[in-house]
Design a protein around this motif. Structure first.
Motif, PDB file in Angstrom:
ATOM      1  N   PRO A 231      -7.930  24.340 -15.245  1.00  0.00           N
ATOM      2  CA  PRO A 231      -7.660  23.003 -15.538  1.00  0.00           C
ATOM      3  C   PRO A 231      -8.501  22.320 -16.412  1.00  0.00           C
ATOM      4  CG  PRO A 231      -8.563  23.558 -13.300  1.00  0.00           C
ATOM      5  CD  PRO A 231      -8.342  24.583 -13.826  1.00  0.00           C
ATOM      6  N   PRO A 285      -8.813  14.782 -17.650  1.00  0.00           N
ATOM      7  CA  PRO A 285      -7.463  15.392 -18.142  1.00  0.00           C
ATOM      8  C   PRO A 285      -7.135  14.793 -19.602  1.00  0.00           C
ATOM      9  CG  PRO A 285      -7.090  14.492 -15.763  1.00  0.00           C
ATOM     10  CD  PRO A 285      -8.566  13.935 -16.150  1.00  0.00           C
ATOM     11  N   SER A 477      -1.992  25.890 -16.117  1.00  0.00           N
ATOM     12  CA  SER A 477      -2.993  25.035 -16.192  1.00  0.00           C
ATOM     13  C   SER A 477      -2.480  23.637 -15.723  1.00  0.00           C
ATOM     14  CB  SER A 477      -3.391  24.732 -17.676  1.00  0.00           C
ATOM     15  OG  SER A 477      -4.145  23.571 -18.153  1.00  0.00           O
ATOM     16  N   ALA A 478      -1.272  23.367 -15.967  1.00  0.00           N
ATOM     17  CA  ALA A 478      -0.594  22.014 -15.278  1.00  0.00           C
ATOM     18  C   ALA A 478      -0.776  22.059 -13.715  1.00  0.00           C
ATOM     19  CB  ALA A 478       0.746  21.890 -15.834  1.00  0.00           C
ATOM     20  N   THR A 481      -4.348  21.765 -12.527  1.00  0.00           N
ATOM     21  CA  THR A 481      -4.879  20.271 -12.721  1.00  0.00           C
ATOM     22  C   THR A 481      -4.269  19.400 -11.658  1.00  0.00           C
ATOM     23  OG1 THR A 481      -4.496  20.825 -15.007  1.00  0.00           O
ATOM     24  CG2 THR A 481      -5.186  18.654 -14.318  1.00  0.00           C
ATOM     25  N   LYS A 482      -2.830  19.653 -11.476  1.00  0.00           N
ATOM     26  CA  LYS A 482      -2.344  18.957 -10.246  1.00  0.00           C
ATOM     27  C   LYS A 482      -3.093  19.199  -8.859  1.00  0.00           C
ATOM     28  CE  LYS A 482       2.040  17.584 -12.349  1.00  0.00           C
ATOM     29  NZ  LYS A 482       3.005  18.370 -12.924  1.00  0.00           N
ATOM     30  N   LEU A 485      -6.017  17.408  -8.749  1.00  0.00           N
ATOM     31  CA  LEU A 485      -6.124  15.960  -8.569  1.00  0.00           C
ATOM     32  C   LEU A 485      -5.409  15.396  -7.127  1.00  0.00           C
ATOM     33  CD1 LEU A 485      -7.007  15.858 -11.645  1.00  0.00           C
ATOM     34  CD2 LEU A 485      -4.746  14.513 -11.981  1.00  0.00           C
ATOM     35  N   GLU A 487      -2.373  16.520  -6.076  1.00  0.00           N
ATOM     36  CA  GLU A 487      -1.036  16.107  -6.075  1.00  0.00           C
ATOM     37  C   GLU A 487      -0.118  17.229  -6.058  1.00  0.00           C
ATOM     38  OE1 GLU A 487      -0.394  14.603  -9.984  1.00  0.00           O
ATOM     39  OE2 GLU A 487      -1.698  12.939  -9.824  1.00  0.00           O
TER      40      GLU A 487
END
Lengths: 520, 302
Positions: A231, A285, A477-478, A481-482, A485, A487
């Protein structure tokens, strides 16, 4: 074709970095040597007529004076060359390089800034460069480069580019740098473990030393998802403290990618937890490179970021002091995990490869290699630091130039070090401070991380499949990252990892393992 | 008759042909000859082997391109951004030109025109910088959102906001610039029509509806057709800067893909393949729309 139009984008990343900061100069590129005992900087080589060499290289910061550059004149005379160097700003370099390579006829010497990557492999396969192996035999200085570095850059046993030596350990992402004055303010010691670091960050968050709620405890930046799936970038010391391998590890003949390990999950959970507590830069990000993270640190709002010993340099401290006169930087040389894990990445040990396009006539190749060898000589270490005696400095003592203010100014204009195309082997290349105390500290840290190097068994291999599918890590990666975060759930991440493991990963792993097995 | 006319016409017209010759030559040399490079889409091109000696690979590049799981996502993202531009940005420029056209005070009109043109000259990078400082996670808007409403919006780091922001940026940057051609067309409308309408008691809105809009209808159609022609292109710089791993699902477009695979990996043939696909698709779009425009009684561009 509308190919040229596709080049424009590069300017984008370019300018982006420019907005971020102009300060990534002096980091990776500073040619530095400190063990030098220079002699006779005016020996003239008697030889044939000067070889004319047109080279293209990457530039951080401002270009050297172009009119009558005394440093260049001196170097040309001593090296018996007619040197024409095109300095291309780092932001536009990839762009210019692809034009220069495909045009094919204009340069004698090109710096392939990405080293031996997919791009370089593809070009070599296309027959873009001369095989330099036979020309390197007689070199005095270039041949001192570590065997590990040579092994890393060979393609089918041949050398197609001369590496510009750099430190083998850690690279630009070796250590956590932290605000010493903030630590002192709250009676904290320089962190030695991940827990201590997390604690210090939490204290920063709570007490807001930057004022006005502006404090960013830890600044990192988004990963591009092309080369690295994680991430965020700028977290390597922490990854190693969690026991995550350096990209790949070999486990009983099987290749394991970093994110396939259970340690990686623990690391992501640490990130997620830190994020939820507000310890990590909210902008992370959307930050695109280390320069942007560094600029937040140097702007005085961030408490910590990941860089290397060159960030301890006086230029950075000065910048920091403009916003906070009490500012001080401390370096975390080793960060340990709960189980004592720690590490610094063992890298290629070079920054960029000097390649000679195959359009250059064969009889000129030796001359060019000889010149590279000449610039890596000891006398040129002195030259790169002190320039021409009498013009850029009056003396050179203990690796530091003795300069009057005027000479310093002339040095900054002419930038002798920029013309030293090939650097001399020096493990302390990142220790570039002119202040003796900082220099000592830089060297000490470099010594320490050289003992905790973690190797990537596949460092010098490339996967064709991966290079044809540049987006293969983007989704991962997406999702990661979520997750960090808050999410998404771990199941989403696990699903993406499994998809890779049973899909693209099979091919990539096989290709890398085949190359590894063929070489061992 | 005809046979005797033709040579005569050429005799009369040759100075004009001469005048056009450099232009024709330019198009031949710089636009038509380079098109032969399209054969590289069917080869495994290496600049060092040259176009002729690079090996043929047939339709492999196309197979690889259409075979990527991302193809439909790329197509969807590219077209959606173009479509949104078409239905939001494009009418916006028309409305803006109508508004500017209605301004009676000359000085005010000139000043406001200059002001709306200005952002066009800023680079995308600057605009991205401005966007970050306003919409970024720690930007101005989020700062106040968290202070007043105890919340925050993920403008730059979510899929939902990506398209609205991109359109907003386009409007902010280029809407003023886009009015230039419309204003020129508006200047061509005969003022007597307005005077006549006024005498007949038409309100301002009525004269806009019945005189101004019909007066620039053909310009609107032509500009619309031209826009359709570039609907496979995205504004690379803009998208490239705005993209990050959190809006990847909607931000990945053809141009970005070509950049990664063609430029970063020196995979020229593949980049050309994608470029060729884009060109052919655009051509079909324009021809179709042009045909439709003609059916509706408009002039079209061909």
């Amino acid at each position: 074709m509308n190919f040229t139009r596709k080049l424009v984008p590069l300017m984008a990343s370019a300018a982006l970095m420019a907005t971020a900061l102009a300060g990534c100069s002096g980091n990776n590129n500073s040619a530095a040597g400190s063990t030098a005992s220079p002699e006779g900087s005016a020996q003239t080589e008697t030889g044939g007529k000067p070889a004319s060499i047109k080279a293209m290289t990457i530039l951080f910061g401002n270009p050297p004076e172009t009119g009558s550059n005394k440093a260049l004149e001196d170097l040309e005379k001593r090296g018996n060359v007619d040197l024409d160097v095109t300095f291309v700003p780092s932001e536009a370099y990839t762009d210019k390089l692809s034009v220069a390579v495909s045009a094919g006829d204009s340069y004698d010497l090109l710096l392939m800034d990405g080293g031996k990557d997919d791009k370089f492999n593809n070009l070599v396969k296309m027959g873009a460069f001369h095989d330099l192996t036979p020309y390197l035999e007689k070199t005095e200085n270039i041949s001192q480069i570590d065997d590990v570095v040579w092994d890393g850059i060979r393609i089918d046993g041949k050398v197609y580019g001369v590496p510009r030596p750099r430190g083998l350990y850690g690279g630009g992402e070796a250590n956590v740098l932290i605000r010493k004055d903030w630590l002192d303010k709250y009676n904290l010691a320089v962190p030695k473990t991940v827990d201590e670091l997390t604690n210090a960050l939490a204290v920063f968050k709570e007490n807001d030393p930057a004022g006005g709620g502006k404090t960013i405890p830890f600044t990192i930046y988004g990963s591009d998802g092309v080369n690295s799936p994680g991430p965020f970038s700028g977290v390597l010391p922490i990854q190693f403290a969690f026991g995550i391998p350096n990209v790949w590890k070999l486990d009983g003949g099987n290749a394991v990618r970093d994110f396939q390990t259970s340690e990686y999950k623990a690391f992501l959970e640490w990130l997620r937890d830190s994020w939820s507590k507000g310890l990590i830069d909210k902008d992370a990000p959307v930050l695109k490179n280390q320069g942007q993270a560094r600029s937040k640190f140097l702007a005085g709002t961030a408490g910590a970021f990941v860089g290397n010993v060159s960030d301890l340099g006086e230029a950075n401290v000065e910048k920091l002091k403009q916003t906070d006169p009490n500012a001080e930087i401390a370096i975390v040389d080793v960060l340990e995990g709960a189980g004592g894990q720690k590490g610094a990445a063992v890298l290629g040990g070079y920054y960029g490869l000097w390649a000679i396009p195959s359009s250059v006539p064969e009889n000129k190749v030796q001359q060019i290699v000889d010149f590279l060898d000449f610039t890596a000589s000891e006398e040129n270490i002195a030259f790169s630091k002190a320039g021409v005696t009498g013009i850029h400095s009056s003396d050179f003592k203990d690796g530091v130039a003795v300069q009057t203010e005027e000479q310093q100014k002339q040095y900054d204009l002419d930038k002798p070090s920029q013309f030293i195309l090939e650097n001399r082997v020096d493990p302390y290349v990142y220790a570039s401070s002119k202040v003796p105390e900082i220099l000592t500290q830089q060297k000490a840290t470099l010594d320490i991380i050289s003992k905790i190097g973690i190797e990537n068994p596949f460092l010098s291999y490339n996967s064709q499949f991966a290079s044809k599918n540049p987006d293969s890590y983007k989704k991962m990666s997406a999702v990661m990252t979520k997750y960090v975060l808050g999410e998404g759930t771990w199941d989403d991440v696990q699903k993406e990892i499994d998809t890779w493991t049973t899909g693209a990963g099979v091919q990539i792993t096989k290709e890398l393992l085949d190359q590894y097995n063929a070489a061992h | 008759m005809q046979r005797t006319l033709r040579p005569k016409r050429f005799n009369q017209l040759w100075p004009f042909y001469l005048l056009a010759a450099p232009g024709i030559l330019y198009f031949l040399v710089f636009h038509y000859i380079p098109m032969s490079g399209l054969i590289l889409a069917f080869k495994e091109y290496s600049p060092f082997k040259g176009i002729m000696d690079s090996p043929w690979v047939g339709l492999d590049n196309f197979r690889q391109f259409f075979g990527t799981s991302d193809f439909y996502i790329l197509l969807k993202n590219t077209l959606l951004i173009s479509l949104l531009n078409l239905i939001i940005y494009f009418p916006f420029t028309i409305i803006l030109s109508l508004l500017l056209n209605e301004v009676r005070l000359k000085v005010f009109k000139r000043v406001s025109q200059t002001i709306v043109y200005l952002p066009h000259f800023l680079s995308w990078v600057v605009i991205y910088g401005i966007t970050i400082s306003f919409f970024g996670p720690s930007g101005v808007i989020n700062h106040y959102l968290s202070q007043w409403f105890d919340g925050n919006a993920n403008f730059l780091v979510s899929n939902e906001w990506f398209r609205p922001l991109v359109i907003f940026q386009s409007i902010w940057k280029d809407a003023g610039w886009g009015t230039i051609i419309f204003l020129a067309a508006l200047a061509g409308i005969n003022p007597e029509q307005y005077e006549a309408a006024k005498v007949d008691g038409a309100s301002r809105l009525q004269s806009i509806w019945h005189i101004t809009l019909p007066g620039i209808k053909s310009t609107i159609v032509i500009l619309l057709l031209l826009r359709l022609g570039s609907s496979m292109d995205s504004n690379f710089m803009q998208i490239f800067l705005m993209t990050n791993s959190l809006n990847l699902d909607v931000s990945n477009v053809f141009d970005l893909f070509v950049y990664h695979i063609g430029l970063e990996q020196f995979n020229y043939s593949f980049a050309i393949t994608v470029g060729m696909f884009k060109s052919v698709a655009s051509l079909i779009l324009v021809l179709g729309a042009n045909y439709a425009a003609k059916l509706l009684g408009e002039e079209g561009i061909f």
